[in-house]
Design a protein around this motif. Structure first.
Motif, short mmCIF file in Angstrom:
data_model
loop_
_atom_site.label_atom_id
_atom_site.label_comp_id
_atom_site.label_asym_id
_atom_site.label_seq_id
_atom_site.Cartn_x
_atom_site.Cartn_y
_atom_site.Cartn_z
N ALA A 1 0.82 -1.22 0.00
CA ALA A 1 0.00 0.00 0.00
C ALA A 1 0.85 1.26 0.00
O ALA A 1 0.52 2.23 -0.69
N ALA A 2 1.96 1.29 0.74
CA ALA A 2 2.79 2.49 0.82
C ALA A 2 3.44 2.81 -0.52
O ALA A 2 3.44 3.97 -0.95
N SER A 3 3.98 1.82 -1.21
CA SER A 3 4.60 2.10 -2.51
C SER A 3 3.55 2.53 -3.53
O SER A 3 3.79 3.42 -4.35
N MET A 4 2.37 1.94 -3.47
CA MET A 4 1.29 2.33 -4.37
C MET A 4 0.86 3.77 -4.09
O MET A 4 0.60 4.55 -5.01
N CYS A 5 0.79 4.12 -2.82
CA CYS A 5 0.39 5.47 -2.42
C CYS A 5 1.45 6.50 -2.85
O CYS A 5 1.11 7.56 -3.36
N LEU A 6 2.73 6.18 -2.66
CA LEU A 6 3.81 7.07 -3.09
C LEU A 6 3.78 7.27 -4.60
O LEU A 6 3.97 8.38 -5.10
N ALA A 7 3.57 6.19 -5.35
CA ALA A 7 3.51 6.29 -6.81
C ALA A 7 2.34 7.17 -7.24
O ALA A 7 2.47 8.00 -8.15
N ALA A 8 1.19 7.03 -6.57
CA ALA A 8 0.02 7.85 -6.90
C ALA A 8 0.28 9.32 -6.55
O ALA A 8 -0.08 10.22 -7.32
N MET B 1 0.23 12.47 -9.16
CA MET B 1 -0.60 13.66 -8.93
C MET B 1 0.25 14.93 -8.92
O MET B 1 -0.14 15.95 -9.49
N ALA B 2 1.40 14.87 -8.27
CA ALA B 2 2.29 16.04 -8.23
C ALA B 2 2.78 16.39 -9.63
O ALA B 2 2.78 17.57 -10.02
N ARG B 3 3.17 15.40 -10.40
CA ARG B 3 3.64 15.64 -11.77
C ARG B 3 2.52 16.26 -12.61
O ARG B 3 2.75 17.19 -13.37
N GLU B 4 1.31 15.73 -12.49
CA GLU B 4 0.16 16.28 -13.23
C GLU B 4 -0.14 17.71 -12.80
O GLU B 4 -0.65 18.51 -13.58
N GLY B 5 0.21 18.05 -11.56
CA GLY B 5 0.01 19.41 -11.05
C GLY B 5 1.14 20.36 -11.42
O GLY B 5 1.14 21.51 -11.01
N GLU C 1 16.00 3.65 8.39
CA GLU C 1 14.80 3.10 7.75
C GLU C 1 15.18 2.57 6.37
O GLU C 1 16.04 3.13 5.69
N ALA C 2 14.50 1.52 5.93
CA ALA C 2 14.87 0.86 4.68
C ALA C 2 14.52 1.66 3.42
O ALA C 2 15.24 1.61 2.43
N GLY C 3 13.41 2.36 3.41
CA GLY C 3 13.02 3.11 2.22
C GLY C 3 12.51 2.22 1.09
O GLY C 3 12.48 2.62 -0.06
N THR C 4 12.08 1.01 1.43
CA THR C 4 11.63 0.04 0.42
C THR C 4 10.50 0.58 -0.43
O THR C 4 10.48 0.40 -1.65
N SER C 5 9.55 1.27 0.18
CA SER C 5 8.41 1.81 -0.57
C SER C 5 8.85 2.87 -1.56
O SER C 5 8.28 2.98 -2.65
N TYR C 6 9.85 3.68 -1.20
CA TYR C 6 10.36 4.69 -2.13
C TYR C 6 11.02 4.02 -3.33
O TYR C 6 10.78 4.40 -4.47
N ARG C 7 11.85 3.02 -3.07
CA ARG C 7 12.49 2.30 -4.17
C ARG C 7 11.46 1.67 -5.09
O ARG C 7 11.55 1.75 -6.31
N ALA C 8 10.45 1.03 -4.49
CA ALA C 8 9.41 0.36 -5.28
C ALA C 8 8.62 1.36 -6.13
O ALA C 8 8.13 1.01 -7.20
N ALA C 9 8.51 2.61 -5.66
CA ALA C 9 7.77 3.64 -6.40
C ALA C 9 8.66 4.38 -7.40
O ALA C 9 8.20 5.32 -8.05
N GLY C 10 9.93 3.97 -7.51
CA GLY C 10 10.82 4.56 -8.51
C GLY C 10 11.62 5.77 -8.04
O GLY C 10 12.23 6.47 -8.86
#
Length: 184
Positions: free
Chosen positions: A77-84, A88-92, A105-114
């Motif tokens: 859920a966290a990586s999906m939320c970061l990607a979304a 949204m920020a890019r579209e803005g 902290e591992a930062g796994t969700s950030y890596r997964a979101a690119g």
């Protein structure tokens, strides 16, 4: 598990951060928020706002900051939320999106979101210089970025961050400690 992205107000996202985030209070506001639901249940939120660090510029310069991500523990859920939030920020119109994790902290969700590690940030000494500001974690942080104007990946910083995973103590927010919940 059926994850889906859903709109959420900053106010409602702030409530979720207060409930779920283990070591930070909710930010005072934000530009927008995004959520991920698992079925009908809220699973994760991200709040995007103006950059906290003045040297990064401001939103008029195309810079936004993901100031909080908080999850109830639902896998992916966290990586999906970061990607979304990134989309949204890019579209803005934001061309550089930054965020920070505590060193350790591992930062796994950030890596997964690119996202990529672009640097390490020393512990802040002046954050509590004005009334209402407190330093929950004054330790070193890892800066993550994405977007066309993001700084390039810093391999040395990523290596240091990786070596510190699980080795640096991350203090819990006082009211999240089991015996103190509801005592504040």
């Amino acid at each position: 598990m059926s994850l889906r992205i859903a709109p959420i107000t900053v106010k409602d996202a702030t409530r979720a951060v207060r409930r779920w985030h283990s070591h930070h209070d909710a930010p005072r506001g934000g530009l927008f928020a995004v959520s991920v639901h698992d079925g009908d249940a809220l699973a994760c939120v991200a709040i995007v706002g103006r950059p906290v660090a003045q040297r990064l510029g401001n939103t008029s310069r195309g810079v936004a900051e993901v100031t909080r991500v908080a999850s109830g523990g639902t896998e992916h859920a966290a990586s999906m939320c970061l990607a979304a939030a990134t989309r949204m920020a890019r579209e803005g119109g934001y061309r550089r999106i930054v965020s920070y994790t505590l060193l350790g902290e591992a930062g796994t969700s950030y890596r997964a979101a690119g996202w990529v590690v672009t640097g390490l940030v020393e512990a802040s000494q002046g954050w509590h210089s004005r009334p209402g500001r407190t330093t929950m974690q004054g330790g070193a942080k890892v800066r993550w970025e994405t977007g066309p104007d993001a700084l390039p990946a810093d391999g040395a910083a990523a290596l240091v961050a990786g070596l510190c995973i699980g080795r640096v103590e991350i203090a819990a927010r006082r009211e999240t400690l089991p015996l103190l919940r509801g005592a504040a």
